[in-house]
Design a protein around this motif. Sequence first.
Motif, short mmCIF file in Angstrom:
data_model
loop_
_atom_site.label_atom_id
_atom_site.label_comp_id
_atom_site.label_asym_id
_atom_site.label_seq_id
_atom_site.Cartn_x
_atom_site.Cartn_y
_atom_site.Cartn_z
N GLU A 11 4.95 10.33 -3.43
CA GLU A 11 3.60 9.90 -3.75
C GLU A 11 3.20 9.39 -5.13
N LYS A 12 4.06 9.95 -6.06
CA LYS A 12 3.70 9.48 -7.58
C LYS A 12 4.24 8.09 -7.87
N THR A 23 0.71 -1.16 -0.01
CA THR A 23 0.07 -0.09 0.02
C THR A 23 0.91 1.12 0.03
N LEU A 24 0.46 2.43 -0.34
CA LEU A 24 1.02 3.60 -0.15
C LEU A 24 1.77 3.98 1.23
N VAL A 26 2.07 0.66 -6.92
CA VAL A 26 0.97 0.12 -6.41
C VAL A 26 0.26 -0.36 -7.90
N GLU A 27 0.18 0.52 -8.76
CA GLU A 27 -0.59 0.39 -9.93
C GLU A 27 0.02 -0.68 -10.80
N ALA A 83 5.46 6.11 -5.58
CA ALA A 83 4.58 4.78 -4.84
C ALA A 83 3.28 4.65 -5.41
N ALA A 84 2.51 5.47 -5.97
CA ALA A 84 1.41 5.13 -6.75
C ALA A 84 1.69 4.33 -7.90
N ASN A 85 2.68 4.55 -8.47
CA ASN A 85 3.12 3.86 -9.78
C ASN A 85 3.28 2.55 -9.47
#
Length: 688
Positions: free
Chosen positions: A499-500, A487-488, A506-507, A502-504
């Motif tokens: 944040e960017k 998770t983030l 997870v995606e 980390a989101a990449n």
Amino acid sequence: MNPTGQTPAQRVQQLRHELERHNLLYYTLDAPEITDAQYDALFRELKDLEDAHPELDDPNSPTRRVGGAVAQAFASRPHRQRMYSLDNALTPEEWQAFLERLGRVLPERAFSFWADPKFDGLALEVIYEHGRFVQALTRGDGETGEDVTDNMRTVRNLPLDLRRHAAKANLPVPELLEVRGEVVITKADFHALNQTQDEAGAKVFANPRNAAAGSVRQLDSRVTASRPLRFFAYGAGETRWPMGDPWPTQHALMEGLGRLGFTVAREGRAVDAAGVEALYAELERTRDKLPFEIDGMVVKLDRLDWQREAGFTARAPRWAVAWKFPPRQAETLLERIEVQVGRTGVLTPVAVLAPVSLAGVTVSRATLHNEDEIKAKDVRPGDTVVVQRAGDVIPEVVRSVPEKRPVGLEPFVFPEACPSCGSRVTRLADEAAWRCLNVSCPAVLKGAIVFFVSKSGLDIEGVGKRWIEILVEKGIVKSPADLFALTLEDLLPLERMGEKLAANFVEAFDKARRSATLARLIAALGIRQVGAQTARTLAGAFRDLDALARATAEELQLLPDIGPEVAQSLRAFFDNPGNRELLERFRAIGLWPSRPADAPAAMGPKPLAGKRFLFTGGLAGMTRSQAEALVEGLGGTAAGSVSKKLDYLVAGQDPGSKLDKARALGVPVLDQEGFETLLRQAGEAPEA
């Protein structure tokens, strides 16, 4: 109007042409006409005008040579024409064997050749449309490369606009010109760069090639701009001219590229076979005096029509060869032997050496392969040893020098316990390697998870090796299944994790979970002796991992290319309780690809048996390797080039020249929708 009496647009255009002319004089011809201060004054004037008049913006302006915004990642783009590897010749006998093969392919011809130095750099392709630079792609896997356009704009000797060069050389402006070449760093610039890196506490590069490759692949193009890179052209890919190709030979092509502003090797020349041998001897004798690292010579058939007639093998042109120099050797002290543990648990001994300069590179570590090799070479810590770079790339210990051995040196004793976890190591009867069989060993775990996400595994885009190592080292990830639960909140506390990014991550893991094919997942498991081809065979034979896990060794050996050892390895994997627990976790999170129940198994009829497919352009929702795996799982074959033997050309986005060639030969062409329809009719639709 400015003091020169020109409009801003006219002055901007004049300054751009003037600065590019001085770039050519300085970086390509080594004949500067103005001082650095005078160049900087012209540069500042152009930058001020562009800032004041944004409507005059041009991506190929000399001011873009300093780099720009930081990119998120490199996009993958297909090459119009495949960038092949070269076959090697290592001896005069192998050079003669190349000539004999060429004579069989093109009988009764009097050959002439183009020969030039083989640079040790990064191969890539720069693309021009109507004379203007539009794109740069790394070689990649030959079919697809990484888009490094913004970074290559910063390479000072790369021409960004060919139109003035063409006019001056009395050449037409090509509608399309793909120039293949090598990005390199001079020896002097390499040593200066390493000194700067060392003083700044940054990474020191192992050799000029690594420095060039690492510089081109920077996400921040300003870093690339700060590196002393140069581009040497050595050939062309696809070309389109308004009135016919003006270059009938490799010799004419290289001269023509030089006249269009590209830097080409001054040592290149057109010669007969005897001249090739003379040039090889000359380059080997003078290589240390050259400003660049070279590791041999590339020899190409000079006539381009004969090149096309000779064609290609699956991996290399039949009309070219890389005649490599013999490996360089040096003596140094073997300080100690360290034992490393890989992802399969194999213990690999590594020689730690007193640093020694070898072919322009400082070598401090070299492979020793295994215990048997250490004994066969009688290599002991404290010995003087002979080290060489095989192909001028991979350092290895050749032998010890017994006459220089100090009295009382003891032979090296291989460890009985794993250096990573302390578990007792085992040597199987039929292997030279010692192994750690502890599936929880930190070194094994780290290597296995790195492999799981790599191109050989699930090919999870954007997730690098170092981040996986950090996640394992910090105990956040203890199993491949843990990746899909990240998770983030798990990622954001990590240093340099925004944040960017980390989101990449997870995606990317979620996309891999949803889109993984059965063949990819089998390969990613890292089962001993099960590579990509075997994984495709298994995925075609079994509906899912449950079915594969139930198969007996006897049933497995009914499949092509699976013998007793591979079957035993598969059974050992699925019989292991820890591995079964991992697979259950995959099932629980939805990472469980399967073939539709009504699709035929590989051991039964194969609906695409005997059919040859070739892919060109990008496919939505799947990589080219995934598409090829689907075809091969149904009995088809993935081809490497256009020919009359093709049954289908599958054309995705931006298909390139293969589409035109296929149509000219009457090969049936499928778009992506037609390809997926064919797969459904054959019994296996691609997974969403």
